[in-house]
Motif scaffolding. Structure first.
Motif, PDB file in Angstrom:
ATOM      1  N   ALA A  83      57.818  28.259  19.790  1.00 37.58           N
ATOM      2  CA  ALA A  83      58.392  27.988  20.818  1.00 37.58           C
ATOM      3  C   ALA A  83      59.778  27.395  21.098  1.00 37.58           C
ATOM      4  N   VAL A  84      60.681  27.531  22.740  1.00 28.17           N
ATOM      5  CA  VAL A  84      61.842  27.117  22.621  1.00 28.17           C
ATOM      6  C   VAL A  84      60.428  25.904  23.989  1.00 28.17           C
ATOM      7  N   LEU A  85      61.387  24.870  23.984  1.00 26.57           N
ATOM      8  CA  LEU A  85      60.930  24.046  24.904  1.00 26.57           C
ATOM      9  C   LEU A  85      61.990  23.377  25.915  1.00 26.57           C
ATOM     10  N   ALA A  86      61.725  23.248  27.008  1.00 31.37           N
ATOM     11  CA  ALA A  86      63.152  23.464  28.277  1.00 31.37           C
ATOM     12  C   ALA A  86      62.085  21.475  29.382  1.00 31.37           C
TER      13      ALA A  86
ATOM     14  N   TRP B  60      57.651  17.182  32.151  1.00 35.34           N
ATOM     15  CA  TRP B  60      57.203  17.783  30.982  1.00 35.34           C
ATOM     16  C   TRP B  60      58.089  18.385  30.393  1.00 35.34           C
ATOM     17  N   ALA B  61      58.107  18.601  28.501  1.00 37.85           N
ATOM     18  CA  ALA B  61      58.031  19.581  27.944  1.00 37.85           C
ATOM     19  C   ALA B  61      57.042  21.148  28.327  1.00 37.85           C
ATOM     20  N   HIS B  62      57.859  22.093  28.790  1.00 31.08           N
ATOM     21  CA  HIS B  62      57.430  23.281  29.024  1.00 31.08           C
ATOM     22  C   HIS B  62      57.957  24.267  28.318  1.00 31.08           C
ATOM     23  N   ALA B  63      57.116  25.453  27.524  1.00 26.94           N
ATOM     24  CA  ALA B  63      57.350  26.593  26.970  1.00 26.94           C
ATOM     25  C   ALA B  63      58.965  27.995  27.810  1.00 26.94           C
ATOM     26  N   VAL B  64      59.336  27.857  27.626  1.00 27.41           N
ATOM     27  CA  VAL B  64      60.556  28.609  28.321  1.00 27.41           C
ATOM     28  C   VAL B  64      59.476  30.196  28.079  1.00 27.41           C
TER      29      VAL B  64
ATOM     30  N   GLY C 174      61.183  13.261  29.567  1.00 28.16           N
ATOM     31  CA  GLY C 174      59.721  13.826  28.666  1.00 28.16           C
ATOM     32  C   GLY C 174      59.123  13.280  28.959  1.00 28.16           C
ATOM     33  N   TYR C 175      58.354  12.477  29.174  1.00 29.80           N
ATOM     34  CA  TYR C 175      57.572  11.407  29.930  1.00 29.80           C
ATOM     35  C   TYR C 175      56.698  11.593  30.944  1.00 29.80           C
ATOM     36  N   GLY C 176      56.726  12.497  31.664  1.00 28.19           N
ATOM     37  CA  GLY C 176      55.995  13.022  32.313  1.00 28.19           C
ATOM     38  C   GLY C 176      55.956  11.506  34.015  1.00 28.19           C
ATOM     39  N   ARG C 177      57.120  10.543  33.832  1.00 26.80           N
ATOM     40  CA  ARG C 177      57.453   9.977  34.840  1.00 26.80           C
ATOM     41  C   ARG C 177      59.231   9.404  34.732  1.00 26.80           C
TER      42      ARG C 177
ATOM     43  N   ASP D 255      52.572  19.072  24.865  1.00 25.23           N
ATOM     44  CA  ASP D 255      51.552  19.584  24.854  1.00 25.23           C
ATOM     45  C   ASP D 255      51.689  21.127  25.536  1.00 25.23           C
ATOM     46  N   LEU D 256      51.416  22.177  24.595  1.00 24.08           N
ATOM     47  CA  LEU D 256      51.324  22.899  24.632  1.00 24.08           C
ATOM     48  C   LEU D 256      49.640  23.880  24.150  1.00 24.08           C
TER      49      LEU D 256
END
Length: 390
Positions: free
Chosen positions: A9-12, A31-35, A337-340, A353-354
Motif C-alpha cells: 500500500a502507498v501511504l500518505a 494519520w497515515a491513509h492508503a492511496v 502522522g501522529y494524529g495530533r 492503522d490499515l
C-alpha cells in the motif's frame, strides 16, 4: 525464514491543499491513509515534493499528482491541481526506474540511463539550452509542461532535486561522476556541469540550497549554501566546490539525505547523524530550536537499527529494519502522522492503522513500511503486509 511478500500500500499523510496526498480531495490527514487509486499497481518507489508527489511502478510507469500550475506533473497544463494519481502519458514508451522532484520541476531516469525533465525552468533547472529570440538574445523557456530529454550526452544512474538545484550521477566505465555543479557566484547554470574532484559517487542528495555526495568508500562531501551549518563543516561559510566532512571520517556511511536547510547521514550500523537548521526539532536531537554546524548522532534513535532517513522541508522520518517509522520536526498540517498537531525533536513512532488485505490468510499479520519520502508539508511511504509465521 524471510517474510513472504504480501500486499503493498502507498501511504500518505500531512497537508493536502494541492491534492498532493492523492486522496481525491484537498484535505489534510493527521494519520497515515492508503492511496486507494494506486492499489491496483505494484508501486516500488514514491517521491514527495514541495506540493506534488510521484510514484514509480514495477513495470516502469510513472504516476504524478498534486500542484500542476508550472507543468510539474507532466500532464496537460489545463488543470492547476490534480488530487488523484495519473500516469505521465508522455513517458508511456519508456521504463522509468528512478525520479526526483525539485521546487517546481521533476526529473526521471529510465532503464537505459536516459534522463528527462519537466516543469518550471526559469533557472535552467530542466537542463534545456536557452532559445534564441528574434533580436538575437537567448532566453530560457519558463515552463516545460511535458517530459523531454535532458543531459543527452550522459548515461544517468541517479537524479536528485529539492529546491531549484539538482544533481545527476552518471555511470561511465567504472566511474560514477556527479553533475550539476554549484557556484555561489553564478545566477544560473542551464546545462549540466561536471563537479570537479568527485569520483565513484554512490549516492547524491540535494537540499533547499545545498548538495551532498557519498562516495563508494563511505566518504561524505558537501557544497552549496551553509547559513545554518547544513554542510557540516563547523562554520556557516558557503562552498562552491565539494568539501569533505571530516567530522564523519571515523564512521562508515551508507546513505545520506538533505532537506530544508538540514542534513542527515546513516551508518552501516544503523546510526543516524544530523546537522544544520534545528528549528522545529527537525534534527531529532531532543530540542526544537538549536542549529548545529557539525554532525551529531541522534541518540534518541540509538538501538533502532535505522535503514533509511528522509528529510522534508521542516521534518524528518526514520525507517527501521523491521518496518517501523519514527517522525520528528514541525507537526502542523499532520505532517508527522501522529494524529495530533505537535512539533517535537523527540522521534515518535508513526502508527500504520490499515485494514487487513482481503487476500490475507493470517489475522495476526502486520503492515511494515519499506520506504519513506518526506515532502514540504506531507509524507509518503510504501508499506507491505507481512503474514504471521513467515
Amino acid at each position: 525464514m524471510a517474510p513472504r511478500p504480501g500486499a503493498t500500500a502507498v501511504l500518505a499523510w500531512g497537508s493536502g491543499e494541492d491534492g498532493q496526498l492523492g486522496m481525491g480531495d484537498s484535505e489534510e490527514k493527521d494519520w497515515a491513509h492508503a492511496v486507494a487509486a494506486l492499489e491496483p499497481y505494484a508501486v516500488t518507489a514514491v517521491v514527495a515534493g514541495s506540493r506534488n508527489s510521484l510514484a514509480i511502478c514495477k513495470d516502469g510507469r510513472l504516476f504524478t499528482w498534486g500542484w500542476n500550475q508550472r507543468g510539474t506533473l507532466g500532464h496537460p497544463p489545463e488543470t492547476k491541481t490534480e488530487s488523484s494519481p495519473g500516469p505521465v502519458e508522455a513517458l508511456a514508451g519508456v521504463r522509468i526506474v528512478q525520479a526526483a522532484i525539485g521546487g517546481w520541476h521533476c526529473l526521471a531516469v529510465d532503464d537505459k540511463g536516459r534522463a528527462y525533465a519537466w516543469g518550471g525552468n526559469e533557472y535552467g533547472q530542466c537542463g534545456e539550452e536557452p532559445e534564441r529570440k528574434e533580436d538575437g538574445t537567448k532566453a530560457l523557456r519558463r515552463d516545460i509542461p511535458f517530459p523531454q530529454r535532458c543531459a543527452p550526452k550522459l548515461k544517468v544512474r541517479q537524479v536528485s532535486g529539492f529546491g531549484f538545484l539538482q544533481c545527476a550521477s552518471s555511470a561511465s566505465s567504472c566511474r560514477r561522476n556527479p553533475f550539476g555543479g554549484f557556484d555561489t557566484r553564478s545566477k544560473q547554470i542551464s546545462t549540466p556541469v561536471r563537479v570537479q574532484g568527485l569520483e565513484r559517487v554512490s549516492v547524491i542528495a540535494v537540499g533547499a540550497f545545498h548538495n551532498l555526495a557519498l562516495t563508494e568508500d563511505g566518504v561524505l562531501w558537501a557544497w552549496g549554501n551553509n547559513e545554518y551549518g547544513q554542510l557540516g563543516t563547523g562554520d556557516t561559510q558557503p562552498r562552491s566546490q565539494p568539501i569533505r566532512i571530516e567530522a564523519l571520517s571515523d564512521v562508515k556511511l551508507v546513505d545520506i539525505a538533505a532537506g530544508g536547510w538540514h542534513s542527515t547521514a546513516l551508518t552501516e550500523e544503523g546510526e543516524v547523524y544530523a546537522w544544520g537548521r534545528g528549528e522545529h526539532g527537525r534534527l531529532g536531537l531532543g530540542d526544537d530550536k538549536s542549529s548545529h554546524m557539525v554532525p551529531l548522532q541522534v541518540q534518541l534513535l540509538a538501538g533502532e537499527d535505522i535503514v533509511q532517513v528522509s528529510c522534508g522541508g521542516t521534518h524528518s522520518v526514520a525507517l527501521t529494519r523491521d518496518g517501523r517509522m519514527f517522525s520528528y520536526g514541525r507537526g502542523d498540517h499532520g505532517r508527522l502522522g501522529y494524529g495530533r498537531k505537535v512539533t517535537t525533536g523527540h522521534p515518535m513512532e508513526v502508527p500504520i492503522d490499515l485494514p487487513q488485505p482481503k487476500n490475507s490468510t493470517s489475522p495476526d499479520g502486520q503492515w511494515r513500511a519499506k520506504l519513506v519520502a518526506c515532502g514540504g508539508r506531507h509524507t509518503l511511504a510504501i508499506a507491505e503486509w507481512t503474514e504471521a509465521n513467515y
